[in-house]
Each structure stands twice: as structure tokens, then as C-alpha cells.
Enzyme design. Structure first.
Site, PDB file in Angstrom:
ATOM      1  CG  HIS A  31       5.458  -0.964   3.444  1.00 36.30           C
ATOM      2  ND1 HIS A  31       4.569  -1.733   2.606  1.00 36.30           N
ATOM      3  CD2 HIS A  31       5.162  -1.135   4.880  1.00 36.30           C
ATOM      4  CE1 HIS A  31       3.048  -2.056   3.385  1.00 36.30           C
ATOM      5  NE2 HIS A  31       3.524  -1.746   4.252  1.00 36.30           N
TER       6      HIS A  31
ATOM      7  CG  HIS B 110      -0.407   0.546   2.077  1.00 42.42           C
ATOM      8  ND1 HIS B 110       0.066  -0.594   3.208  1.00 42.42           N
ATOM      9  CD2 HIS B 110      -0.590   1.760   3.251  1.00 42.42           C
ATOM     10  CE1 HIS B 110       0.393  -0.105   4.407  1.00 42.42           C
ATOM     11  NE2 HIS B 110      -0.276   1.594   4.453  1.00 42.42           N
TER      12      HIS B 110
ATOM     13  CE  LYS C  89       3.715  -1.982  14.301  1.00 43.90           C
ATOM     14  NZ  LYS C  89       2.984  -1.367  13.598  1.00 43.90           N
TER      15      LYS C  89
HETATM   16  C1  BG6 Z   1       1.655  -2.239   8.010  1.00 39.34           C
HETATM   17  C2  BG6 Z   1       2.030  -3.158   8.663  1.00 39.34           C
HETATM   18  O1  BG6 Z   1       1.252  -2.951   6.208  1.00 39.34           O
HETATM   19  O2  BG6 Z   1       2.173  -0.468   7.601  1.00 39.34           O
HETATM   20  C3  BG6 Z   1       1.421  -1.870  10.002  1.00 39.34           C
HETATM   21  O3  BG6 Z   1       1.839  -4.095   8.374  1.00 39.34           O
HETATM   22  C4  BG6 Z   1       1.925  -0.337   9.770  1.00 39.34           C
HETATM   23  O4  BG6 Z   1       2.515  -2.879  11.044  1.00 39.34           O
HETATM   24  C5  BG6 Z   1       1.539  -0.025   8.655  1.00 39.34           C
HETATM   25  O5  BG6 Z   1       0.946  -0.533  10.982  1.00 39.34           O
HETATM   26  C6  BG6 Z   1       1.539   1.131   8.122  1.00 39.34           C
HETATM   27  O6  BG6 Z   1       1.372   1.487   7.672  1.00 39.34           O
HETATM   28  P1  BG6 Z   1       0.766   3.487   7.335  1.00 39.34           P
HETATM   29  O7  BG6 Z   1      -0.015   3.388   6.052  1.00 39.34           O
HETATM   30  O8  BG6 Z   1      -0.198   3.749   8.517  1.00 39.34           O
HETATM   31  O9  BG6 Z   1       1.871   4.255   7.803  1.00 39.34           O
END
Ligand code: BG6
Length: 797
Positions: free
Chosen positions: A272, A209, A365
């Protein structure tokens, strides 16, 4: 008889009607979207909203839609849960409330819940879609299955779709998959093979994403549109370092059943952050929107990534994590998790563009803020003569120069692209990006916002909405192909394996972390900046700490022995080698060093590569003590180890490097090729009296040294300088310096490390000169000096 113009008019009318029909048909393409896991977390938070946005964007353009929310839950409960998830749908601000309500109502009418459990359920769904299409006189365009379900459910669902729910000929199938896509290279490969049995590559859309985030999606177009300014700058000569960061304040509470299996590296770095790295680092394709070109360029980046070592990363875990795991997963009171929730990793790319530029990936985290960005920091080669107040607002060449793709949150609170004013004025598409208004007092990356050309999206859009639109339009460049996925796992798996049993540094969480997680890098090593604050061994004066010991001097087999903790031992050996080298070069103009392979010298090579700037490399000849009969590029080759850990970091003239000729005429160690004889001749020609200035040896647990093995006479005596030998372990065929040649050296250093060597160290300390049983016992330079270097574990046990 009708006038010809009548026929003409009739033909035109018929054509118009036909065209109208064709257009109408074109307009009536029907798309069914099946959201599997429709009542789950992701669906509730993002996916339904993304589907609604798709409807808002596309419904007016002639497509017809049906949305099927699916789950295993029975219809009554499923409908209730789905209705709840749909309650919160919202429209963009610029849509009038009345129109919004109308569209929402239409969307809800098109969205129905279905229980999908068995293959028969999938067949029934397929029949229903076909019946609806027929009933309403539509043409089926395609079906999208969005898998928002745990990966263990993938195979069964995939099988059912493939066998019972594919659309008919002429319509497409798209399946959308959410991570995790495996937890290492092997499992990812397995899953990919399994899915590949049901779907074609072009049918699969693996979501990352972050590729739908506006600032990330802008990296390639930005590089493309600013080619002229960036061509000169986007390389190792100008870039100081690249930081790719995703900090979170949330912790893993409520998700530990997932998180405990994965940890931060698998959860976000492997996907990511790595994706962002490839977008920054890839060579720019001519056509940045060609999915195939982007993929090929990404794969080239993966191929150029330098292999990660244990020392390439620091890992941490927030203190409350283990207790959360114990509570949520019913683990015993004594359970301590080793799963990292924080990681900082240093990556190098061995390409002409990026060699030597550190890419720092960091995520965690329970940190002090939520923010994500890719920051490209440029070197500053300017020197300003005027004092700072006269530098001029943000334009001076002496200010830090950076390009930042700001993913969101943090002090700015929205996605942005920032370019230091002292670099260049960037060009961004004005229909979608606008200049940010001034925000006095706001500082970003050490500079006021006014120092940057700063742009933010005209309309903020959620990543999932963007990706769902791409799936609908069949745009594959923002998704992860199987090759891309496996290349990434191939890169990360060795590091994950090497960290599997490491205890991460504990951190309290939030602002209290202070500087505990700060890290620094040098060469290819990353370390926490602060020493571990906890006591390793509780209680005063109990077990000795490394710092309690100094380097110990003693004798072993009547020769000098230097013993210390591993780090000190390696430092001592490295500086002894440097001293020997400097002396040799001063006296003879050159230094001939023969090095062993294997794992023990790796730390030494790294130390020499990083910390010894006065080493006379330009006058040093490097020889191999022994070699395996494998190609020099093989990871098992001793030369390859030397190359990876030393040669590529130092400047030794090529003609001073002397790999053993184990591969001649494209074959390995063939007797007719006489590789051993050739190497002996090379030594005799270049090394005075065939007497090396220094030979570095190791000692095996069976007493072997170089590639001279017990109970094998080759190379233990005689005239031959270089011999072919046979090792009891694979690869069996070896080339080695002979014992008589080793004993001609001016100095021999034997490095012995680790607890596993304890027994042989004890044994060899007691035996006489019996090289047939323990070749190491035959090492005794005739006129040179032998020095033993042993760490405490090998020496004291
Ligand atoms: C996800 C992870 O892919 O991305 C999560 O599994 C993480 O652990 C999240 O919190 C973060 O995404 P965003 O869009 O909130 O930055």
C-alpha cells in the site's frame, strides 16, 4: 412486380432487424463471477457488498450475471454461511427502499453456493455455465474468478481453472488475486512463475485495495489536472519532504498466524505505502489512464530508489503481541517474537526530480489513532514582514504549505484532498469531488481546515467496489502487474533480511505510546528520538554499558592504539581524518586520502558524509587502496561502496576522484591493459613523492591488508607502487597499492572492528615483521605515523 421503393423498404427493415439482433446480442453478454472463499472474512466484510454494487451499477445496462459463491465447505453448511454473509448487503442512500429490496432480491436469486474442491467440480461448473448460457439464449462475455483464499491454495485452484474452467473462444477470463504475493523477492518470484504457467499477464488482476481508495486513486488525476501549478512545485527545489502514513488502532489479535509470518513491512509498506509513493514520485505520463504508461513510469521510480540500509528504518512491536502469538500459535512461555508491528522508514529517490527529498513511510498497529494520508510538505522560502495577525486568513506565504491526499478516518472522518490556500486553487472533477463544508475548530496538520482548499468525494465508495468495477471493465491500471510486484520486493527484501534478527522496540499501545515511537532522520539514517528506556542489562552495575567507557588510549605493536565502542571509535577516526585533512590543505593546498573498501569503513564513510561539514572536500583527492576486478558499478566494487556511502553525499570535484582502472577497453584487469602501471603513474604524477597524506587500511582475519594476501609475494616488496594480486576468496583478481607505497604515507590508520577479528588481533600483537605470513605486520611507515583504531570487541573480545 413490386415497386423499387418496396425493395428499398424491405432492405431497410431487414437491416433494422439485423441491427436489432446484433444489439440484442450485444446486450445479452453474460458474465459469471466466481468468488472463491465466499464465506471468509474478506468476502463477508467487503467482497459480496462490492459484487452487489457491481450488480446495481451494471445490471440495467444489459449484461446478465451469475454469481457463484464457492468454498471447500459442503453444500449445506456453505449455503448457510453464504446466506449469512449476504444478509447485510446494503444499497446506496439515494436508492428508494422498495427498489433496493427488489434489486437485492434479484441479486440473491442470481447468487448460488457451490462446493469447489476437485478438478471435476471445476469441470462441472464450466458445463453448468455453458448450459445456462445456451438455455437462456445468451452469449458468454467472460468469467471472473476472485481468489479470496490463502496463497497456499493458489496453485491448485489456478491449475483447475486453467485446465477445466476456461470460457470458450471469444470470452475472456479474469482472475483476481489477493495479497500476500510472497514474503520476499524469491518467494514472490516463485509464486509469479507458478501462476504465469496457468494464466497470461493480461488475465491476472492483483489487488492492492489502497489503489481503490478514492484519495489514492485521485493522486494521478490531481497531478494531471493541476499540471500547470504543480509543474513548478513538484520537485526537490520546493518539496521539503513527503510523508506516507497508515496508522491503525487495531492490533493483530486473531490474525497472528498470518501476521507472525509477515509483520508490518510486508503487510502494508511493501504494497500500500509503496504504491502511494510511486504515484506521488513518478514522472507524469501524458496519458495518466494508460495502464502501460503508468506501469513504465512506476518501474522507473523503483529503479531510482536508493538501496535501504539497516539504519534506514526503526521498528517497534506492541507489548501484548508476543503473548498473543504464544496463545494463538501455541508457542512456549519463553517465546518472544521479533516481528515488527510498527515501522518508520526513510526512503531516498536518486532522480533529478527528487534527489535529497526524504520520503517517510510509517505504519503501525496499536497506535493512538486510525488515519491514512500522503502529505507533501513544501519548503517555505518566504519571509513575511508584517506581524502574524496581519497575515490574512490562510493566504500568507509564510504559513506551512502542503498538499494532502487524505485516505480516510482520523479527525476528518472521510477521504479528502487538501491544498494550502497559499499554494494554489486546485481543480478537481466537480462531478465527483465537492468542497468540504467549514468545520470550525478542526485542525489538520497544524492548521485550521479553513487554511485549505478542501475537497471530499460527492459519494463515498468502498475501495473493493471500485476495484471490482475496474475488473469488470477490464481496466488494469489500478492493479499490480508481475513486474511491479517484483520490483517492489527487490527493493524491500534487503531491509527485511537485515532486520530479521533485530529486536523491535516494545511499545505499550494506544495513547500510552507517548513519544516512544517518535523518530528522526539525518542523512540516510533514522533513529528513535528517545533513547531506549529499558535497561539493556538488568541489575545495578552488572555488565558495563557503552556509556561507561571513554575512548581508551594504549599501544599496539608499539604504535598508538585508540579503542572504543564502535560509534565512538568511528567518530574519533572521522574527526582525526578531518583534522589531518585540514592541516594538509592549510600546508600544501591539497589532501591525498587513500581508502580501503569492504564493510568496516562503511560506518566511517557515513559519518564523514553526514557530520563533517567543515571537511575540505574541494581540496581532497580520493584514491583507492585496493579494488576487485569487477565493473565499478558492481555492488562488490570497493569504488561502488565509496560512491554509495560517501561520494554521492559530498561535493568533491570529479577530477579529484581516482578509481582504480580495473576496467579498460571493456575488459577487466587484462594484463595487456597495464591498469596497475597506469594507476602508479597517476599517483606519481599527482601525489608529491608518492606519499599519501593518509592511508586507511583494514585487517582481515587471515592477516591480510589492502589486497595483499598471506603466502603471496606480490606487492610485499620491490619498486612497484601498484600490483595485481590474487585473493583466496572471490572475486579472486585484485589490484592493490603495494606495501612499499603504503609505507611511504605520512599517516596510516588501521581500522579493526568486530569480534571475528579478536583472534587475529591477538596473534598479530605477538608477531614480528613477517609480511609473507601476515601482510599487515609489514605495515610500518618509513617516516610517517601508524595509528591503530580497534573497537572493544576486536581488542578486548
Ligand atoms: C490490509 C492489511 O492490507 O490493510 C491489514 O493486511 C490492515 O493489516 C488493512 O489492517 C488496512 O486497510 P484499511 O482499508 O482498513 O485501511
Amino acid at each position: 412486380m413490386k415497386h423499387p421503393s418496396f425493395w428499398k423498404m424491405l432492405t431497410v427493415a431487414a437491416c433494422m432487424a439485423l441491427l436489432g439482433c446484433l444489439q440484442a446480442q450485444e446486450l445479452q453478454g453474460h458474465v459469471s463471477i466466481i468468488l472463491l472463499g465466499a464465506t471468509g472474512d474478506l468476502a463477508r466484510k467487503y467482497l459480496w457488498q462490492g459484487l452487489f454494487q457491481l450488480y446495481l451499477d451494471e445490471a440495467g445496462k444489459g449484461h446478465s450475471f451469475s454469481f457463484h459463491g464457492a468454498a471447500l465447505t459442503d453444500p449445506a453448511q456453505g449455503e448457510r454461511l453464504m446466506a449469512k454473509a449476504l444478509e447485510t448487503l446494503s444499497c446506496p442512500q439515494d436508492l428508494a427502499p422498495g427498489r433496493c429490496a427488489e434489486l437485492k432480491d434479484q441479486f440473491l436469486r442470481l447468487s448460488q453456493y457451490r462446493q469447489l474442491k476437485t478438478e471435476a467440480d471445476y469441470s462441472a461448473l464450466s458445463r453448468d455455465i455453458e448450459a445456462q448460457v445456451q438455455r437462456e439464449g445468451l452469449r458468454e462475455d467472460g468469467r471472473i474468478f476472485y481468489f479470496s483464499v490463502p496463497p497456499f491454495a493458489y496453485a491448485d485452484i489456478a491449475r483447475s481453472i486453467n485446465s477445466s474452467c476456461r470460457p470458450g473462444p471469444g470470452a475472456w477470463l479474469r482472475v483476481v488475486l489477493e495479497k500476500p504475493f510472497g514474503r520476499d523477492h524469491r518467494s514472490a518470484q516463485q509464486l509469479a512463475t507458478e501462476l504465469g504457467g496457468f494464466f497470461q499477464e493480461k488475465e491476472m488482476y492483483r489487488v492492492d485495495h489502497y489503489l481503490g481508495k478514492q484519495a489514492v486513486a485521485q493522486i494521478l488525476p490531481f497531478r494531471d489536472q493541476n499540471r500547470q501549478a504543480l509543474d513548478r512545485l513538484w520537485n526537490r527545489h520546493h518539496v521539503e519532504r513527503v510523508e506516507i502514513v497508515m496508522k491503525e488502532t487495531v492490533d493483530a489479535e486473531g490474525r497472528t498466524s498470518f501476521y507472525e509470518e509477515y509483520g508490518v513491512i510486508r503487510d502494508v509498506l511493501q504494497n500500500h505505502l509503496t504504491e502511494m509513493l510511486t504515484l506521488v514520485a513518478m514522472e507524469l505520463p501524458h496519458n495518466v489512464s494508460s495502464a502501460e504508461a503508468v506501469l513504465q513510469h512506476k518501474l522507473r521510480v523503483f529503479r531510482a530508489l536508493r538501496e535501504l540500509q539497516r539504519g534506514s528504518a526503526v521498528v517497534g512491536q506492541y507489548q501484548a503481541y508476543s503473548a498473543q502469538v504464544r496463545g494463538e500459535l501455541q508457542r512456549p512461555e519463553s517465546f518472544q517474537s521479533l516481528t515488527p508491528t510498527f515501522a518508520g522508514v526513510l526512503i531516498h529517490i536518486d532522480s533529478l526530480r527528487w534527489e535529497g527529498v526524504p520520503f517517510i513511510l510509517m505504519s503501525g498497529k496499536a497506535l493512538d489513532e486510525r488515519v491514512g494520508y500522503v502529505r507533501v510538505l513544501f519548503k517555505n522560502q518566504a519571509c513575511c514582514v508584517q506581524s502574524e495577525p496581519r497575515w490574512g486568513a490562510g493566504q500568507s506565504q509564510c504559513l506551512p504549505r502542503q498538499v494532502v491526499f487524505y485516505v480516510g478516518h482520523g479527525a476528518l472522518g472521510s477521504p479528502a484532498v487538501l491544498v494550502s490556500r497559499s499554494l494554489f486553487r486546485p481543480s478537481l472533477p466537480s462531478s465527483s469531488w465537492q468542497e468540504l463544508p467549514a468545520q470550525p475548530g478542526l485542525h489538520l496538520f497544524g492548521r485550521p481546515l479553513s487554511d485549505y482548499y478542501a475537497y471530499s468525494p460527492v459519494r463515498e465508495r468502498d475501495a473493493y467496489a471500485t476495484l471490482i468495477a475496474h475488473i469488470f471493465h477490464g481496466r488494469k491500471d489500478a492493479f499490480i502487474t508481475t513486474e511491479n510486484l517484483l520490483a517492489s520486493w527487490l527493493f524491500w527484501t534487503p531491509l527485511l533480511d537485515s532486520l530479521a534478527h533485530e529486536a523491535p522496540r516494545l511499545y505499550p499501545g494506544g495513547a500510552e505510546n507517548g513519544h516512544l515511537l517518535d523518530f528522526e532522520f539525518s542523512g540516510s539514517q533514522v533513529t528513535f528520538s528517545q533513547r531506549q528506556p529499558e535497561q539493556l542489562v538488568p541489575g545495578p552495575g552488572s555488565a558495563p554499558m557503552p556509556s561507561d567507557f571513554q575512548v581508551l588510549r594504549a599501544t599496539y605493536r608499539e604504535n598508538p592504539l585508540i579503542s572504543a565502542w564502535p560509534d565512538e571509535l568511528i567518530s574519533k577516526l572521522a574527526s582525526d581524518i578531518e583534522t589531518t585533512a585540514v592541516r594538509a590543505v592549510r600546508r600544501f593546498g591539497e589532501f591525498h586520502l587513500a581508502l580501503s573498501g569492504g564493510s568496516s569503513p562503511v560506518a566511517l564513510f557515513q559519518q564523514l558524509a553526514q557530520g563533517h561539514y567543515s571537511f575540505p572536500w574541494a581540496h581532497t583527492h580520493l584514491w583507492l587502496v585496493d579494488e576487485r576486478c569487477v565493473p565499478l558499478s558492481d555492488p562488490e566494487s570497493n569504488f561502488q561502496g565509496l560512491q554509495a556511502h560517501l561520494l554521492q553525499h559530498i561535493r568533491v570535484p570529479h577530477y579529484n576522484i581516482h578509481p582504480m582502472p580495473v576496467q579498460l577497453r571493456r575488459r577487466l584487469c587484462a594484463e595487456e591493459d597495464q591498469g596497475a602501471r597506469l594507476y602508479a603513474e597517476e599517483i606519481a604524477a599527482l601525489v608529491t613523492n608518492s606519499s599519501f597524506d593518509l592511508v586507511l587500511l583494514g585487517m582481515g582475519t587471515d592477516g591480510h591488508t589492502a589486497s595483499l594476501f598471506p603466502e603471496s609475494p606480490a606487492g610485499l616488496e620491490g619498486e612497484q607502487l601498484v600490483v595485481m594480486t590474487r585473493s583466496p576468496s572471490r572475486p579472486h583478481h585484485r589490484m592493490s597499492l603495494s606495501l612499499p607505497l603504503i609505507n611511504r604515507a605520512k599517516r596510516v590508520a588501521v581500522l579493526v572492528m568486530g569480534r571475528l577479528k579478536r583472534e587475529i588481533t591477538l596473534l598479530v600483537s605477538r608477531v614480528g615483521r613477517e609480511p609473507r605470513k601476515w601482510p599487515i605486520s609489514g605495515v610500518l611507515p618509513s617516516s610517517g605515523q601508524l595509528v591503530w583504531y580497534m573497537d572493544y570487541e576486536a581488542f578486548l573480545g
